[in-house]
Design an enzyme around this catalytic site. Structure first.
Site, PDB file in Angstrom:
ATOM      1  N   ASP A 190      -1.455  -0.167  -4.526  1.00  0.00           N
ATOM      2  CA  ASP A 190      -2.739   0.431  -4.884  1.00  0.00           C
ATOM      3  C   ASP A 190      -2.541   1.849  -5.427  1.00  0.00           C
ATOM      4  O   ASP A 190      -3.321   2.321  -6.251  1.00  0.00           O
ATOM      5  CB  ASP A 190      -3.693   0.438  -3.694  1.00  0.00           C
ATOM      6  CG  ASP A 190      -3.041   0.903  -2.398  1.00  0.00           C
ATOM      7  OD1 ASP A 190      -1.827   1.206  -2.396  1.00  0.00           O
ATOM      8  OD2 ASP A 190      -3.728   0.944  -1.369  1.00  0.00           O
ATOM      9  N   HIS A 191      -1.456   2.504  -5.002  1.00  0.00           N
ATOM     10  CA  HIS A 191      -1.154   3.869  -5.422  1.00  0.00           C
ATOM     11  C   HIS A 191       0.180   4.254  -4.782  1.00  0.00           C
ATOM     12  O   HIS A 191       0.727   3.504  -3.971  1.00  0.00           O
ATOM     13  CB  HIS A 191      -2.243   4.845  -4.952  1.00  0.00           C
ATOM     14  CG  HIS A 191      -2.552   4.704  -3.489  1.00  0.00           C
ATOM     15  ND1 HIS A 191      -1.707   5.134  -2.490  1.00  0.00           N
ATOM     16  CD2 HIS A 191      -3.598   4.129  -2.849  1.00  0.00           C
ATOM     17  CE1 HIS A 191      -2.205   4.839  -1.311  1.00  0.00           C
ATOM     18  NE2 HIS A 191      -3.366   4.218  -1.496  1.00  0.00           N
ATOM     19  N   SER A 240      -7.404   3.961  -1.402  1.00  0.00           N
ATOM     20  CA  SER A 240      -7.158   2.524  -1.301  1.00  0.00           C
ATOM     21  C   SER A 240      -8.410   1.700  -1.543  1.00  0.00           C
ATOM     22  O   SER A 240      -8.340   0.603  -2.113  1.00  0.00           O
ATOM     23  CB  SER A 240      -6.581   2.187   0.078  1.00  0.00           C
ATOM     24  OG  SER A 240      -5.306   2.755   0.244  1.00  0.00           O
ATOM     25  N   GLU A 246      -1.368  -7.770   2.285  1.00  0.00           N
ATOM     26  CA  GLU A 246      -1.111  -6.334   2.213  1.00  0.00           C
ATOM     27  C   GLU A 246      -0.035  -5.908   3.208  1.00  0.00           C
ATOM     28  O   GLU A 246      -0.122  -6.205   4.401  1.00  0.00           O
ATOM     29  CB  GLU A 246      -2.384  -5.548   2.523  1.00  0.00           C
ATOM     30  CG  GLU A 246      -2.166  -4.032   2.450  1.00  0.00           C
ATOM     31  CD  GLU A 246      -3.236  -3.209   3.144  1.00  0.00           C
ATOM     32  OE1 GLU A 246      -3.407  -2.030   2.767  1.00  0.00           O
ATOM     33  OE2 GLU A 246      -3.906  -3.726   4.070  1.00  0.00           O
ATOM     34  N   HIS A 284       2.016   8.900   4.302  1.00  0.00           N
ATOM     35  CA  HIS A 284       1.134   9.983   4.761  1.00  0.00           C
ATOM     36  C   HIS A 284       1.827  10.834   5.830  1.00  0.00           C
ATOM     37  O   HIS A 284       1.621  12.048   5.894  1.00  0.00           O
ATOM     38  CB  HIS A 284      -0.148   9.407   5.357  1.00  0.00           C
ATOM     39  CG  HIS A 284      -1.159   8.966   4.334  1.00  0.00           C
ATOM     40  ND1 HIS A 284      -1.803   9.849   3.506  1.00  0.00           N
ATOM     41  CD2 HIS A 284      -1.629   7.739   4.017  1.00  0.00           C
ATOM     42  CE1 HIS A 284      -2.645   9.192   2.717  1.00  0.00           C
ATOM     43  NE2 HIS A 284      -2.559   7.900   3.009  1.00  0.00           N
ATOM     44  N   ASP A 309       0.838  -1.193   0.000  1.00  0.00           N
ATOM     45  CA  ASP A 309       0.000   0.000   0.000  1.00  0.00           C
ATOM     46  C   ASP A 309       0.880   1.253   0.000  1.00  0.00           C
ATOM     47  O   ASP A 309       1.722   1.436   0.870  1.00  0.00           O
ATOM     48  CB  ASP A 309      -0.908  -0.001   1.235  1.00  0.00           C
ATOM     49  CG  ASP A 309      -2.095   0.923   1.103  1.00  0.00           C
ATOM     50  OD1 ASP A 309      -1.912   2.069   0.647  1.00  0.00           O
ATOM     51  OD2 ASP A 309      -3.209   0.502   1.449  1.00  0.00           O
ATOM     52  N   HIS A 355      -9.805  -2.628   7.192  1.00  0.00           N
ATOM     53  CA  HIS A 355      -9.284  -1.458   6.494  1.00  0.00           C
ATOM     54  C   HIS A 355      -9.577  -1.596   5.005  1.00  0.00           C
ATOM     55  O   HIS A 355      -9.906  -2.677   4.511  1.00  0.00           O
ATOM     56  CB  HIS A 355      -7.776  -1.320   6.756  1.00  0.00           C
ATOM     57  CG  HIS A 355      -7.281   0.081   6.684  1.00  0.00           C
ATOM     58  ND1 HIS A 355      -6.534   0.557   5.625  1.00  0.00           N
ATOM     59  CD2 HIS A 355      -7.421   1.126   7.528  1.00  0.00           C
ATOM     60  CE1 HIS A 355      -6.222   1.826   5.829  1.00  0.00           C
ATOM     61  NE2 HIS A 355      -6.753   2.205   6.979  1.00  0.00           N
ATOM     62  N   HIS A 387      -2.228  11.025  -1.624  1.00  0.00           N
ATOM     63  CA  HIS A 387      -1.759  10.119  -2.679  1.00  0.00           C
ATOM     64  C   HIS A 387      -1.415  10.888  -3.944  1.00  0.00           C
ATOM     65  O   HIS A 387      -1.863  12.021  -4.136  1.00  0.00           O
ATOM     66  CB  HIS A 387      -2.832   9.092  -3.031  1.00  0.00           C
ATOM     67  CG  HIS A 387      -3.303   8.269  -1.880  1.00  0.00           C
ATOM     68  ND1 HIS A 387      -4.456   7.521  -1.911  1.00  0.00           N
ATOM     69  CD2 HIS A 387      -2.776   8.067  -0.645  1.00  0.00           C
ATOM     70  CE1 HIS A 387      -4.623   6.893  -0.760  1.00  0.00           C
ATOM     71  NE2 HIS A 387      -3.608   7.224   0.035  1.00  0.00           N
ATOM     72  N   THR A 429      -8.170  -1.853   2.030  1.00  0.00           N
ATOM     73  CA  THR A 429      -7.638  -2.815   1.063  1.00  0.00           C
ATOM     74  C   THR A 429      -8.166  -4.231   1.283  1.00  0.00           C
ATOM     75  O   THR A 429      -8.749  -4.813   0.362  1.00  0.00           O
ATOM     76  CB  THR A 429      -6.101  -2.777   1.065  1.00  0.00           C
ATOM     77  OG1 THR A 429      -5.663  -1.460   0.707  1.00  0.00           O
ATOM     78  CG2 THR A 429      -5.538  -3.780   0.074  1.00  0.00           C
TER      79      THR A 429
END
Length: 555
Positions: A368-369, A115, A321, A330, A57, A166, A513, A168
């Protein structure tokens, strides 16, 4: 392959009659078998029994670059005894490497993904809306690869080092209008019967709302083996005990710590190892060093899931994950992020070891990004001194670059960080209310948990406030891209990142992101993996995985 060929042989045979002078020649035809070896190419494998999807992630190409630079060139790299080779690079060398776009898909989509949307697109091969779980972009429930696999008789599993509910992991086994509906997601994941193995944190949405006050509920969980740290608080608004329901109504064996996970002997397992997110990468590094870890690692959860799911003769789907790479991004915390990448690569290594000799398994590793718009950058801080070089091209002149391009020793410094930036801000005030914090408190906290020392003037930037939230708590002030720091008091972590950035040769562009394409590693049979070696979109990856399992037409 052997092919038989018929040959005609003509032999002249003298047949002698009673009269020696009476002789004649007769042609005799013989059938002779000739064996010839002919090489025939084997039929390519285009479908597999198992799919293992690993999601780092927030792990864009920049983050992969940080991991690879550390592994290959840090003076004291933990990979020095491993030929300086990451597990990700082993997948690339033995498989295929591509890129994937990941934004909400289609002409009515958006530019940047969260996500939930990204994982939904990977899980379904369909366009999805921002922050929705298991729904298409029109809000319709759509079957995921995990659900298709389960209905086809395969075993299924979800592993994460964040929370089970969460965004994902939830997107593979739940269908909700928003990712924040975690209590509802918990119930859905348990009641659906779609997931055989679920290992993560996030017990807080599985336990009754009054768990802090209700001694009877506490005793029930304690008797099941759940540590007090795991049931310390609830995020439910009702008194349902979904943990008990999972065991008594749905047949799950339970595990709440590393030892219980190791001892579990079942085909259906729910493991909840933390109240919210599991231990961060720095804490894991330290407890591993002194053998004091009580939570299982991402690698240990992965190995256990593989052990259980691989018993199913029909095959399995497993999503794993490494979710805190994103959390570190972040927070604009490069040291924490490196340690999360190392934790994730440990799990990748376990998967590679399990799959490397198999021809029935597809492994896909992607993100995911990208989070944070991270990068190393050269600067005017701490410019290098002039030095003499022996080369004949120097013409008697000294070597003196105009800028600081970053020494390799910085990689070791990042790895050795003592705590996360959340540890820094929590040390100053555990409630993240910095109304009365002092410059000295910030200076001391940064020194306590990071390898960096800052001046009081630099520390004073932590006390620059932009506004106040609804609780009259000050919010951090940013001089650049302030609209992209959206998490309130938590974004004080990024203020720490700004202050120490010049000592790291690191820059950050956002607290959220970016739309950067992310790497895609595919490993397994060539007939399945080659298709990932291209520029694609996450909906394409989802579709390819579903087809690889032979589930494209499953309902």
């Amino acid at each position: 392959m052997k092919k038989k060929l018929l040959a005609v042989a003509v032999s002249a045979v003298l047949l002698t009659a009673c009269n020696d002078d009476d002789t004649k020649t007769v042609e005799v035809i013989k059938e002779v078998e000739v064996v010839k070896e002919v090489e025939v190419a084997p039929k390519p494998v285009t479908q597999v029994k198992n799919v293992i999807l690993m999601i780092g992630d927030g792990m864009g190409a920049q983050q992969v670059g940080l991991l690879e630079e550390y592994a290959r060139r840090a003076p004291n790299s933990t990979y020095n005894s491993k030929d300086n080779q990451t597990a990700l690079s082993k997948l690339a060398n033995g498989g295929h490497l591509g890129l994937s776009l990941n934004a909400p898909h289609g002409e009515n989509g958006s530019l940047v993904v969260d996500s939930a949307c990204s994982a939904t697109q990977l899980a379904t091969g369909k366009a999805a809306g921002s922050e929705m779980i298991g729904l298409d972009d029109k809000g319709y429930v759509i079957e995921t690869i995990l659900e298709k696999a389960k209905k086809a008789g395969k075993a299924t599993g979800l592993v994460s080092d964040t929370r089970l509910t969460h965004a994902t992991p939830a997107a593979f086994a739940a269908h909700q209008p928003h990712r924040s509906y975690e209590p509802e997601i918990a119930v859905e994941m348990v009641e659906s019967g779609m997931v055989d193995v679920m290992l993560s944190g996030g017990a807080r949405v599985f336990i009754p709302s009054d768990i802090k006050e209700d001694a009877a509920d506490q005793e029930v969980l304690a008797n099941l083996g759940m540590p007090a740290s795991v049931y310390k608080k609830s995020k439910r608004s009702d008194d349902r005990n979904v943990v008990v329901e999972a065991k008594e109504q749905h047949g799950y064996e339970l595990a709440f710590d590393k030892a219980q996970l190791a001892d579990a002997d079942t085909n259906k397992l729910l493991g909840l190892f933390a109240n919210s997110g599991m231990a961060d990468g720095i804490a894991y590094r330290d407890c591993k060093a002194d053998n004091s870890c009580t939570q299982p690692s991402l690698k240990e959860m992965t190995v256990k899931a593989l052990d259980i799911l691989s018993k199913d003769e029909d095959g399995f789907f497993l999503m794993i994950e490494g979710g805190q790479i994103d959390w570190a991004g972040h927070a604009n915390d490069a040291g924490w992020m490196l340690n999360e990448l190392l934790k994730f690569d440990e799990a990748v290594e376990a998967v590679h070891e399990w799959a490397k000799e198999r021809t029935d398994t597809l492994v896909v590793v992607t993100a995911d990004h990208e989070t944070g718009s991270f990068g190393f950058s050269y600067s005017s801080h701490n410019k290098p001194e002039a030095v003499d070089l022996p080369g004949d091209g120097m013409q008697g002149k000294q070597y003196k670059p105009k800028f600081n391009f970053g020494g390799l020793e910085l990689l070791d410094t990042l790895y050795g960080q003592k705590g996360t930036f959340y540890d820094v801000i929590g040390h100053v005030n555990g409630d993240y209310d910095f109304s009365n914090s002092t410059d000295k408190e910030w200076q001391d906290a940064i020194k306590e948990f990071t390898p960096y020392e800052v001046t009081l003037d630099e520390a004073a930037r932590m006390n620059e406030f932009s506004s106040y939230n609804s609780d009259n708590v000050p919010l951090p002030k940013f001089d650049d891209f302030s609209d992209f720091y959206v998490y309130g008091t938590e974004d004080y972590t990024a203020k720490v990142g700004r202050i120490v950035a010049k000592q790291q040769n690191v820059v950050w562009g956002t607290g959220t992101h970016t739309a950067a394409p992310v790497p895609v590693y595919s490993f397994g049979p060539e007939g399945v993996t080659a298709q990932f070696s291209t520029l694609q979109h996450h909906v394409d990856i989802g579709t390819k995985m579903i087809k690889a399992l032979g589930l494209a037409d499953a309902e």
